[in-house]
Write a protein that holds these residues in place. Structure first.
Motif: not given
Lengths: 813, 102
Positions: A530, A533-534, A553-557, A560, A565, A569, A571, A617, A806, A809
Motif C-alpha cells: 500500500a 503502489r500509489p 486499485q493502486s490508489r488510496f480509497i 478511488r 473517507i 466509513g 464520505y 458511499k 461499480r 454499488e
C-alpha cells in the motif's frame, strides 16, 4: 537435493541479524550451524550500560533466546570456541576437536577490548567492558569495593564510569589525551561535558599515562588489583580497573586460516573475504580500511551479506558515515563527520557556556562536513542528513545554525528536547504515545530503528511531526551505538531502489504500467504494497500523461471514491468553488442536496469552500449528479484550493484583482495530480489576507505586479514560503507558478510536500530551472498544460453508468 | 450444512480490488487478488472498525484505509506487531461465479 551447509562462527548482533535477514529472504536454503563462545543466546550488547547501571537485567536485553534457534531449525553450539578452519576440506574445528562441514562460512567473531600491556594487567579486578561476563564482574566488585578506575575517556569508558557511579562506587576516569572523547568532540565541548560529569560526581585525570597496576597489600586469596601507578610517578587507589581504551577485531582465527587480514578481516563490498566461500561481518571486519563498532553499519552489512547468501546478489555495502551520541542520562551530546578543521574549512559557532550549550558546524565547499552539538542536540539528525547528502547549504547558511525547526512543530507540548521530557509526557500527539512507552519498547523489544519504533508503538507513524523527537529518544536510549537510517532509503520494503531511481527508470525505459515496472526492477513482492503502489501509479501517470494507464486499485480509497473517507466509513464531499467565489444558484443546489440526502453536517472549510459530511458511499454518484459542480479534489494528491482575498474589485486597499487571479490559477491547474496535496493562495496587497505565506505557491499583489512565494506550509510544521520572483502580468504568474509546480511534479518523491522537496534540492536549484532558464520554464509549463488537457472530471465520469460506477454499488446476498 | 449463496460474477470484482456485500445486517468485504483468488472477511478492521472493503489489496492481505493495518485475507489476522482478528467466510468460484457461505 541436499541443502547447502552454512556455518557461522560467532553469535553476536551482526551475525544473528544476518541470519534473520537470510531467513526472511530464503528460508530453508541452508542447514545452519552457529558456534558461540559465550553461554548465552544473542543479546543486545548496546544495553550493557543500562544493565551495569541497574536499569535492566540480562533477560531484558536478550534478542534471540535459545528457543529462537530451535524454532528456526538452527543448530546452536554455545560455549564452544572454533579454533581452526580447514579451507581445503571446508571444515571448521572446535576446541573439543569436533569437525563441522561448510559450504558457506560466516565469520562474525566480533572484537575484544584492548588490554594495555602494563605490569599487573592480569590481576583480579582488571576487566574490559564488552560482555555479560565483564558486567557481572563489575557489579560484583561494586558490592564489595570502593575505588573504581576507568582507563579511557571514550564513549564506552564514560558509560562504564557512569554505571559504576550509579552503583555507588567512587569513580575516576583516566585519559591519556588532553580532553575527553577527543575523537568525537572538540576541546570546548569536551570541557562542558567534563564539567557536567564532574557535577554528577565523577573524577577525571587527563594527560595521564598508566605505567602499572599494583596488587593490593593484603595477603591470602587471589591477587587483586589495589592501585594504579602513572608514568609521572603518581598513584591512586583502585579496587576495580576497567580498560576501555579501544577494541581490537578478533581476526586471529581468520589469519590462522590464511585469510588476508589487516587490522580486521578484509572484506569487499559484498562482505566476502579473500576466500569467496567465507564471509565476514561485524566488528571483526575491515571494510575499505575501516572497522565499525556501531550497530547501524553492522546491520547494513548484515543486509548485504544475507542478500548474497540468499543468492540474490544485488546488495553492495559501500561504507557508512556514523554519528555519535553519549548514553548518559541527562547529557545531550551529538557529533558527526569531520571537525578537526583545516585550511579549507569554515566554522559556524554558537557558544553559551552559562546555559551549557555549544554548537559547532564545519563547512567545506558550501557543504556541511562536520557537526558537534552539546546541550541541545535536537537538530543532530537533520545536520547528519545534510552531511550525508552532501547538499549545497549556501542558500540556508544564514540560519543553518538555528536548526530545522525555527518555527516549531505542533502536537507535542512545544517540546524539542527529548531529554528534558518526563516519561509521562506525550511525544506522538496523533496516537497518544508517551516518552516512557517508547523507551520501554526500545529496551524490552530490542528496537534499533525509527521504523521499528513506528511499528511497535505507532509513534511517528501518522503525521510524522514527532519523528525528530522519536529519533532523539532512540539515540539517547541506545546511545553511541545508534545512528539513523541510511541516507539512500529504498522506496519501501518491496524494493531496494530509491524513489529517484524508480522515476529515472520509468522515464528511460518508457514503462507504462505498474506490473511492467515491478518486473523490470525485480520487485520482491508479487504486487507491491500500500505504500509503493500509489507512488508507482503517480510516477507513471505524471511521467507519461495520456499514455500510462491509471490504476484505480493502486490508489488510496479517497482517490478511488473521489471523496474523503471518514472514521465511520461515510464520505465527505467538497465541490469546487473557483477562487472561493460562489453563486446563489450553487448555494441553492448545495442546500437541496443536503436536504435530499439528509447530510448530517455542512461545514465551511479553511480553503473557502463547503464540505458536506456523512454521505454514504452508495449515494456519492447521486450527490455529484445533483450538485452538478466540478470535483473539488479535496480528497486527492492534487490541487486543493486557491484561497483568495477580495482584492482590488471591492477592497479599498487592494492593488490587484486577486480573486480573478485565483480563479485563473485554479482553472488552469485543477486537474493535475501531484506528489502530495497542493494549496495555493492569492492576496491583493501586502496585508496578505489570503495567508499566501503558508501555501505551496503564494502570490501577493503589489502595486507594480505580483510576488510569487513557494514552499510554504501551514500544517504539521509551519513553514513560511520563500520568495521566488516578482513578475508584472497575470500571464507570467501562471507561467512561473505552473513551471514551479511541474518541476515539483516531475522531481519530488511521492508524498513530499513542496517544502520537503525544496529543502532537499534547495531554492537555488529551483531558481536555476524556473527563473534563469527561460526555454526550460516555458517547456515545463507546456508539459503541465499537456498533462491536464482533456483530463475528465472524476465526478462526471462516475455519474454515468459503467465500470467506474461499480465502485459505489453494494452487492446483496 | 450451510449452503453456498451466489454473489456475483468473478469479473464484477476488479483484480486487486474489493466489493461490499450486504446480507441482512451483516457487512462482508469480498476480495480478489492479482492471482484471481477470492476471499471474504467481515467488513470491519479489528483495530477501529474501519471498512476493509475500502482497503488496498496487496499480495494476500488488505491494508485498511483508516490506519493502514494489514489484515491477512486467508485468516483475518492482523500482521505483527499489531494484534487482532476479523471473522472470515468460506468462498468459492465455480464457473466464473462467486459463492459464499454465511
Amino acid at each position: 537435493m541436499q541443502k547447502m551447509k552454512l556455518v557461522m562462527v560467532g553469535n553476536g548482533m551482526a551475525g544473528v541479524r544476518t541470519l534473520e535477514e537470510l531467513l526472511k529472504l530464503a528460508p530453508g536454503l541452508y542447514d545452519i550451524t552457529v558456534f558461540g563462545a559465550e553461554p548465552h543466546g544473542n543479546y543486545n550488547r548496546i544495553m550493557l550500560s543500562p544493565v551495569l547501571a541497574g536499569e535492566q537485567t540480562i533477560q531484558d536485553i536478550m534478542l534471540n533466546d535459545v528457543d529462537w534457534y530451535k524454532e528456526n531449525g538452527i543448530t546452536l553450539h554455545l560455549n564452544r570456541k572454533v579454533v581452526k578452519i580447514d579451507r581445503r576440506a571446508r571444515k571448521v574445528y572446535s576446541e573439543d576437536g569436533t569437525a563441522t562441514d561448510y559450504d558457506r562460512l560466516i565469520l562474525a567473531t566480533g572484537s575484544t577490548p584492548f588490554i594495555l600491556p602494563v605490569p599487573g594487567n592480569d590481576l583480579a579486578g582488571v576487566v574490559g567492558f564488552r560482555d555479560i561476563h565483564d558486567v557481572d564482574a563489575m557489579i560484583a566488585a561494586s558490592g564489595h569495593y570502593r575505588h573504581a578506575v576507568v582507563i579511557g575517556g571514550g564513549l564506552l569508558g564514560l558509560e562504564a564510569a557512569n554505571g559504576l557511579k550509579l552503583r555507588g562506587m567512587d569513580v575516576t576516569v583516566v585519559h591519556i589525551a588532553d580532553w575527553l572523547l577527543e575523537r568525537q568532540l572538540d576541546q570546548t565541548a569536551a570541557k562542558l561535558l567534563q564539567k557536567n560529569l564532574e557535577e554528577k560526581g565523577l573524577k577525571f585525570l587527563l594527560r595521564k599515562q598508566t605505567a602499572a597496576l599494583l596488587p593490593a597489600t593484603q595477603d591470602g586469596g587471589e591477587k587483586r588489583v589495589g592501585s594504579i601507578k602513572f608514568s609521572d610517578g603518581s598513584e591512586i587507589p583502585a579496587d576495580l580497573v576497567v580498560m576501555a581504551v579501544g577494541i581490537r577485531p578478533n581476526a586471529a582465527l581468520a589469519e590462522s586460516a590464511g585469510i588476508h587480514c589487516n587490522r580486521g578481516i578484509v572484506v569487499n563490498d559484498t562482505m566476502q573475504t579473500y576466500d569467496p566461500r567465507i564471509y565476514a561481518i561485524g566488528e571483526c571486519v575491515s571494510h575499505r580500511g575501516i572497522a565499525y563498532g556501531l550497530v547501524a553499519p553492522l546491520f547494513e552489512m548484515a543486509k548485504v551479506c544475507a542478500n548474497h547468501l540468499a543468492e540474490m546478489g544485488i546488495g553492495r555495502y559501500t561504507g557508512s558515515l556514523t554519528s555519535t551520541k553519549l548514553k548518559v542520562t541527562g547529557i545531550d551530546l551529538f557529533s558527526a563527520g569531520n571537525f578537526s578543521g583545516g585550511d579549507k574549512t569554515e566554522d559556524i559557532l554558537l557558544s553559551d557556556p552559562v546555559a551549557g550549550v555549544y554548537k559547532r558546524l564545519v563547512i567545506e565547499d558550501n557543504k556541511l562536513v562536520g557537526a558537534v552539538l552539546y546541550g541541545d542536540t535536537v537538530d543532530g539528525a537533520w545536520y547528519f542528513q545534510l552531511l550525508r547528502e552532501g547538499r549545497d547549504i549556501s542558500d540556508i547558511r544564514d540560519h543553518l545554525m538555528f536548526g530545522q525547526s525555527r518555527v516549531g512543530d505542533v502536537g507535542h507540548q512545544g517540546q524539542h528536547k527529548a531529554a528534558a521530557m518526563s516519561d509521562d509526557m506525550e511525544v506522538c500527539g496523533c496516537n497518544g504515545v508517551c516518552k516512557g512507552t517508547i523507551v520501554k519498547a526500545i529496551k524490552e523489544k530490542g528496537l534499533f530503528t525509527l521504523d521499528d519504533v513506528k511499528k511497535h508503538t505507532k509513534a511517528a507513524s501518522s503525521c510524522g511531526s514527532c519523528t525528530g523527537l522519536v529519533e532523539q529518544i532512540l539515540t539517547s536510549t541506545l546511545g553511541g551505538d545508534y545512528s539513523p537510517a541510511p541516507a539512500v532509503k529504498p522506496m519501501c520494503g518491496c524494493t531496494d531502489h530509491t524513489h529517484e531511481e524508480v522515476r529515472a527508470v520509468i522515464r528511460k525505459q518508457k514503462l507504462l504500467s505498474i506490473p511492467e515496472t515491478m518486473r523490470f526492477l525485480e520487485w520482491r513482492t508479487p504486487d507491491g504494497c500500500a505504500s509503493c503502489r500509489p507512488a508507482l501509479n503517480y510516477y507513471l501517470i505524471s511521467t507519461w500523461p495520456h499514455e500510462a494507464k491509471n490504476d484505480p486499485q493502486s490508489r488510496f480509497i479517497n482517490e478511488r471514491a473521489h471523496a474523503n473517507i471518514q472514521k465511520d466509513g461515510t464520505y465527505s464531499v467538497v465541490p469546487r468553488m473557483w477562487g472561493g467565489v460562489t453563486t446563489a444558484a450553487d448555494l441553492r443546489r448545495i442546500a437541496d442536496v443536503a436536504d435530499k440526502y439528509q447530510v448530517p453536517m455542512i461545514r465551511v472549510t479553511g480553503g473557502q469552500r463547503i464540505d458536506l459530511f456523512g454521505i454514504r458511499k452508495e449515494d456519492l454518484p447521486g450527490v455529484w449528479a445533483d450538485l452538478d459542480m466540478p470535483s473539488g479534489h479535496a480528497y486527492g494528491k492534487a490541487l486543493r484550493t486557491v484561497k483568495t482575498c477580495v482584492g482590488s474589485e471591492f477592497c479599498r486597499f487592494g492593488t490587484q484583482n486577486s480573486t480573478q487571479m485565483g480563479i485563473d490559477l485554479e482553472q488552469a491547474f485543477y486537474k493535475m495530480w501531484a506528489p502530495h496535496k497542493v494549496k495555493l493562495a492569492v492576496s491583493g496587497c501586502p496585508r496578505n489576507c489570503a495567508e499566501a505565506a503558508i501555501k505551496d505557491v503564494g502570490v501577493i499583489g503589489v502595486d507594480s505586479g505580483w510576488e510569487i512565494y513557494v514552499g510554504g506550509n501551514g500544517g504539521i510544521k509551519t513553514e513560511v514560503a520563500e520568495f521566488l520572483v516578482k513578475v508584472k502580468t497575470a500571464e507570467e504568474v501562471l507561467e512561473y507558478s505552473g513551471a514551479f509546480l511541474q518541476l515539483y511534479r516531475e522531481e519530488a518523491r511521492y508524498l513530499d510536500r513542496t517544502v520537503h522537496w525544496l529543502q532537499r534540492v534547495g531554492l537555488d536549484y529551483v531558481r536555476k530551472r524556473v527563473l534563469d532558464d527561460e526555454a526550460g520554464r516555458k517547456a515545463l509549463y507546456a508539459r503541465l498544460m499537456y498533462a491536464v488537457q482533456g483530463e475528465p472530471d472524476p465526478w462526471r465520469e462516475c455519474t454515468t453508468e459503467g465500470e467506474a460506477r461499480r465502485e459505489f454499488e453494494v452487492l446483496e446476498a | 450444512m450451510t449452503e453456498w449463496i451466489e454473489i456475483c460474477a468473478l469479473e464484477e470484482i476488479p483484480r486487486q480490488g474489493t466489493r461490499k456485500v450486504k446480507s441482512g445486517d451483516a457487512h462482508i468485504a469480498l476480495f480478489r487478488t492479482q492471482e484471481d483468488e477470492i476471499f471474504a472477511l467481515a467488513d470491519r478492521c479489528p483495530h477501529k472498525g474501519g471498512p476493509l472493503s475500502e482497503g488496498m489489496v496487496c499480495g494476500k492481505h488488505v491494508t485498511c484505509a483508516l490506519h493502514s493495518w494489514n489484515i491477512g485475507l486467508a485468516d483475518g489476522k492482523a500482521a505483527a506487531p499489531d494484534v487482532g482478528e476479523t471473522p472470515t467466510y468460506p468462498v468459492k468460484v465455480d464457473a466464473g461465479v462467486v459463492f459464499i457461505q454465511l
